[in-house]
Design an enzyme around this catalytic site. Structure first.
Site, PDB file in Angstrom:
ATOM      1  N   GLU A 767      -1.621  27.032 -32.696  1.00  0.00           N
ATOM      2  CA  GLU A 767      -0.911  26.844 -33.982  1.00  0.00           C
ATOM      3  C   GLU A 767      -1.888  26.801 -34.986  1.00  0.00           C
ATOM      4  OE1 GLU A 767       2.364  24.959 -34.020  1.00  0.00           O
ATOM      5  OE2 GLU A 767       1.738  25.672 -36.078  1.00  0.00           O
ATOM      6  N   CYS A 801      -0.690  22.339 -42.618  1.00  0.00           N
ATOM      7  CA  CYS A 801      -0.277  23.742 -42.436  1.00  0.00           C
ATOM      8  C   CYS A 801       0.800  24.360 -43.218  1.00  0.00           C
ATOM      9  CB  CYS A 801      -0.299  24.215 -40.904  1.00  0.00           C
ATOM     10  SG  CYS A 801      -0.897  22.864 -40.056  1.00  0.00           S
TER      11      CYS A 801
END
Ligand SMILES: Cc1cc2nc3c(=O)[nH]c(=O)nc-3n(C[C@H](O)[C@H](O)[C@H](O)COP(=O)(O)OP(=O)(O)OC[C@H]3O[C@@H](n4cnc5c(N)ncnc54)[C@H](O)[C@@H]3O)c2cc1C
Length: 1008
Positions: A767, A801
């Site tokens: 990720e 993120c």
């Protein structure tokens, strides 16, 4: 509470009959009237909200007038007209308003042929009438709608109109339209508008005494850009003097001055402001100060007591407008999102009605200290009030454009009765957002107005008493609205949160967090045993001189030992019943919730998080534990039976892979850390976890918590260390899987290491980052865009993120939008995140700050600066907004509070999409638009993991918005989603020939 309300609600039979008679007469008047109930109601009848036309019209109304450019307006009209069947719409009402809009839309739509696609529509319309004509007609219709609900575009024109139509007893309260302030300039503008409105109203008043004088309604959220509980001190310092100044002006003319009621989380703050203003000595001797109280709030009666005590202490009179409340759906949503123990509002409409009447009784009993003002369009509520109140010593209130027939009848029957009209003043552009809220509120099929407008609903059912509808106290809650904590049942509990506007809850949390000062000494944990080594002190990003604990980092030998230990424990854990593993995760969730304060304190001291961020993170970690437990039970409990021939059983099983290495980042040191670890554990793997070197303390505590919850120490090991230890773990031959969250570069290096290994191919679940974009077109509401951009780009100091990095704004509206965003950014408080008023805390460490400072310095030279905030000394980086000439100028993820803006022209949306695609990332995307076609096209075109439409683009919720992206942003599957656990497992099918011994008895004995 419900029991007491029910008990007090009864009248004797004779009085009930009187209420029936009055209410029936009013309902009949409404139904007889050609104009029915007034404009909104006619609109509702013609274009019910449940129809496509109704919804299309509402969206069109809300946005059209703010679209400056013709192409976007045309596209928007086409989009909305394409959604409904306006051609076949036959006008049922003769009301001018409905005719006007139906006519305008009809004219436009008549050229749309059945079966024609929306895309084809505009072409045909343009050919027949010309696009400008279509646009003009539609805009005109929207303006007509506006003019029905706005008394005037300026206070002067509103006053003139009010005077021309005011029969005796008809009073006004003027309301200056607009969304709440987002910037200091907005707040100033609203303040000036209120001031000049008060002066203008004051100039027109005659000699009657209060309450028979006009008034003004003010919204506190219009007077301050951060009218929120956490900004209490600022609000008291900055807003209060303004409110007092306005109230003084109102006092000069002896006007009624009402503070509107807003959302429940602002109630306590509002009461503080109101109480302080009301107590100001300069307002003594004036009876016009007032406020609105919402009966849908469970606290309404307490608020009345509070206000009464205030008036009594100061020996002054107050005016109190009792409303039911305008934000019901918002309150329900917010409480669910925040995981509250209960709702601040009732969940059944009849409970609100019941509470309204209880509050009516209370207010009437407090006369003359309190002058009650009953705001409602509900005939039964009106009739009940009349039965309780008689005809004097109070007034009714209604909204301009609504309840006309009802109040006309009432004035005719009881000329002595006073009623006041709440009259919005402002441009039609601002009005339409207000109108849509009214349409929503009154279009709901629980609303009296909607039911009264519907001839199919028998009068008797409109007369049903709220107490009869509820029946008994146990039925006070809506059966289909689960409590916020029960939202995801039966699968799992929603994590617990608190409302920061609830002072008691906030105070308790803050005190509990402040008491958690115990330092942590983190070490590697191998088989639950602390390994020794050299200690490293850890300093807080909040204050780089303050040590918050120490860590012993693992040596390569210890890392090896951890893997070996995990390897030995794997088989047994994998064979442990899924239920046992799930129960351990659920216990962990419970422990996390009960020790929230401890983890919040650590997230603040080690991670530099604000209270809101830290609480959200504990909640996310808790949700991960419960979600994976629930998913795991489903997937790992029993095999999935597969279809096949008779005489054979076939089943598919999932089982653990072996030793999983979990490498997590510092930006979510608890939630991502635990999310990875619990998923791997639930799938039957043993785990070696390596937290980020900046945040080992939280990880250490989290691992201990999992051990306490029942995860064997032999199964879960902690290996703190830097990247070299991470690399050593990944390279270890015994590793069966790696789950990683962090930078794309590190993910690629892990991938290469794994690929280079001999032996089985090891899966990597990665990720990584993103250059996340948001697109805002001209149909978007600037205030909404500003809120969502500021949250998405600057919350958590941009260290998510998912954070917004690149905002594309349609050039026709760019100046205004950027100005509002910059103005809103200016209002954010940056500093020590342990202060609840702080919006932006520090960045994680000196290196991060240095990188960001360098980028900011370069941007200041190369880009246009729209906003450059100032930050305190230390690891703080202030928000910045830079405009780039093209998106290509941003080539890497800038992990901090820096927003890059690019203008685009509506005709060249394709370029925008291309440049987003060209980044190679695909994590999050925001879209602000009212044009469904545009939204769909963008979603279709861009392969992005998480798309958010007309909201902010951060804070994905476990099991609700499974999180993760494509391309350079990660491998998937999404964390917190239904496909995640399976990726941590291997699959096995087991086929058993059940006919092997003795033949297929089941088949042979089967009957026909
Ligand atoms: C003069 C005036 C001023 C106003 N000022 C304010 C203000 O300052 N602040 C504010 O918030 N509102 C304000 N309002 C709006 C007001 O709250 C709504 O117009 C009012 O709720 C509609 O009530 P009603 O009696 O006319 O209609 P009804 O149809 O009898 O009641 C509708 C109301 O019931 C409530 N409701 C609906 N569904 C449920 C449910 N499932 N559970 C519980 N309750 C439910 C909601 O409050 C909804 O608005 C004002 C209204 C007027 C007329």
């Amino acid at each position: 509470m419900a029991g007491a309300l029910l008990e007090a609600a009864r009248f004797d039979a004779a009085r009930e009959r009187k209420i029936d008679r009055t209410a029936t007469r009013l309902i009949e008047a409404i139904r007889k009237s050609d104009d029915r109930l007034g404009g909104v109601e006619d609109m509702l009848r013609e274009f019910a909200l449940t129809t496509k036309e109704g919804l299309a019209l509402m969206v069109l109304a809300e946005a059209l007038l703010r679209v400056p450019d013709a192409p976007t307006a045309d596209q928007f009209i086409e989009d909305k007209l394409g959604e409904g069947d306006f051609i076949h719409h036959e006008t049922k009402s003769s009301a001018f308003l409905v005719n006007a809009s139906a006519w305008a839309l009809g004219v436009s739509a008549r050229v749309i042929q059945p079966g024609e696609t929306p895309q084809g529509t505009i072409g045909r319309l343009a050919k027949r009438l010309g696009a400008p004509a279509v646009r003009a007609a539609t805009r005109q219709a929207m303006r007509l709608m506006g003019s029905h609900f706005v008394l005037g575009e300026t206070i002067e024109s509103a006053l003139a109109r009010a005077q021309s139509r005011a029969p005796t007893g008809n009073r006004y309260s003027f309301d200056m339209l607009g969304e709440g302030a987002r910037t200091a300039a907005d707040a100033e503008r609203y303040f000036n508008a209120y001031q000049s409105a008060i002066a203008a109203i004051g100039r027109t008043v005659d000699g009657c005494p209060l309450p028979d004088r006009p008034g003004i309604s003010v919204k506190l959220s219009a007077l301050h850009p951060r009218f929120e509980a956490i900004s209490h001190a600022r609000v008291m310092n900055e807003l209060l003097p303004k409110l007092i100044e306005l109230a003084r002006s109102a006092k000069n003319f002896d006007l009624n001055f009402t503070v509107d009621a807003e959302e429940a989380d602002r109630l306590e703050l509002s009461l503080d402001v109101i109480a302080a203003a009301f107590a100001d000595p300069s307002l003594g001797g004036w009876d016009g100060f007032g406020l609105a109280i919402q009966a849908y709030q469970k606290r309404a009666a307490d608020v009345i007591d509070y206000i009464d005590a205030l008036a009594r202490t100061l020996d002054r009179r107050m005016m109190v407008r009792l409303v039911k409340g305008a934000y019901w759906d918002t309150e329900i949503k917010r409480a669910q999102e925040r995981g509250l123990d209960g709702y601040p509002v009732f969940t059944r409409k009849a409970m609100t009605d019941l509470n309204y009447i209880a509050c009516v009784r209370k207010l009437l009993a407090l006369r003359p200290r309190i002058f009650p003002q009953f705001a409602t369009h509900n005939a039964l509520t009106v009739a009940t009030v009349l039965e309780l109140a008689g005809e004097a010593g109070f007034e009714f209130q209604r909204l301009h454009g609504m309840g006309e027939a009802l109040y006309e009848q009432l004035s005719e029957d009881r000329p002595r009765l006073a009623y006041r009209t709440y009259a919005p003043v402002g441009s039609h552009r601002d009005l339409l957002a207000y109108l849509v809220r009214r349409l929503l509120e009154n279009g709901a099929n629980s609303s009296f107005v909607a039911l009264a407008a519907d001839d199919a609903v028998p009068v008797a059912s409109l007369l049903r008493r709220p107490a009869d509808i509820i029946g008994s106290g146990e039925k006070a809650a809506h059966p289909n609205i689960p409590l916020p904590r029960d939202l995801f049942l039966p699968q799992r509990k929603n994590s617990r949160g608190i409302e920061f506007g609830d002072r008691r809850a906030l105070g308790k949390l803050v005190a509990a967090v402040a008491a958690e000062t115990r330092p942590v000494a983190a070490t590697p944990l191998i088989d639950g045993v602390a390994a020794s080594g050299t200690e490293r002190q850890l300093f807080s990003p909040i204050d780089t001189t303050r040590a918050v604990g120490s860590v012993v980092e693992a040596s390569p030998a210890q890392a090896d030992a951890a893997i070996a230990a995990a390897g030995s424990a794997f088989w047994r854990w994998s064979m442990t019943a899924a239920e046992t593993r799930a129960a351990a995760l659920e216990k962990a969730a419970h422990l996390l919730e009960s020790r929230a304060a401890r983890f919040i304190a650590l997230l603040q001291s080690e991670g530099g998080k604000t209270l809101d961020d830290a609480l959200s993170e504990v909640r996310e970690a808790t949700d991960f534990c419960r979600y994976y437990a629930a998913q795991g039970r489903k997937l790992f409990d029993e095999g999935e039976a597969m279809p096949g021939p008779t005489g054979e059983s076939n089943a598919l099983y999932l089982r653990g892979r072996g030793v999983f290495v979990a490498i997590s980042p510092w930006n979510f040191p608890l939630a991502i850390f635990l999310g990875q670890v619990t998923a791997a554990l639930m799938a039957g793997n043993s785990v070696v976890a390596k937290p980020a070197e900046q945040t080992p303390l939280i990880a250490f505590e989290a691992i201990k918590l999992l051990h306490e919850a029942g995860v064997p120490t032999s199964v879960l090991h902690l290996v703190p260390g830097d990247g070299t230890i991470g690399a050593a773990l990944v390279a270890h031959p015994q590793v069966a899987g790696v789950v990683f969250t962090g930078s794309t570069e590190v993910a690629q290096s892990i991938n290469r290491t794994l690929a280079a290994k001999a032996g089985p191919i090891v899966p990597l679940i990665a990720e990584t980052g993103g250059i996340n974009a948001m697109i805002a077109d001209a149909t978007a509401l600037p205030e909404q865009v500003a809120d969502d951009v500021v949250t998405s780009a600057f919350r958590s100091a941009g260290q998510r993120c998912s954070a917004l990095r690149l905002l594309f704004v349609q050039d026709d509206v760019a100046d205004r939008m950027i100005e509002m965003i910059a103005g809103a950014a200016r209002e954010l408080k940056i500093g020590d995140p342990r202060d609840v008023a702080t919006h932006i805390g520090p960045v994680i460490d000196r290196e991060a700050k240095a990188r960001l400072d360098q980028h900011i310095a370069r941007m200041k030279k190369e880009a246009r600066v729209h906003f450059a905030g100032t930050a305190p000394a230390g690891n703080y980086v202030a928000p910045h907004i830079f405009e780039l000439a093209s998106a290509g100028e941003l080539t890497e993820e800038v992990f901090g509070p820096v927003l890059h803006v690019v203008r685009y022209s509506a005709e060249r949306l394709d370029r925008v999409l291309r440049s987003i695609g060209n980044t190679g990332y695909g994590l999050t995307l925001g879209i602000h638009s009212r044009i469904d076609d545009m939204i769909e096209a963008v979603i279709e075109h861009l392969e992005v993991g998480n798309v958010y439409v007309n909201r902010n683009m951060i804070g994905a919720v476990v099991g609700v918005q499974p999180f993760g992206g494509h391309g350079l942003s990660g491998t998937g599957p999404k964390a917190g989603g239904p496909h995640y656990l399976a990726r941590f497992a291997t699959e096995q099918t087991v086929t058993i020939n059940t006919a092997a011994a003795g033949g297929n008895a089941a088949l042979l004995s089967g009957e026909e």
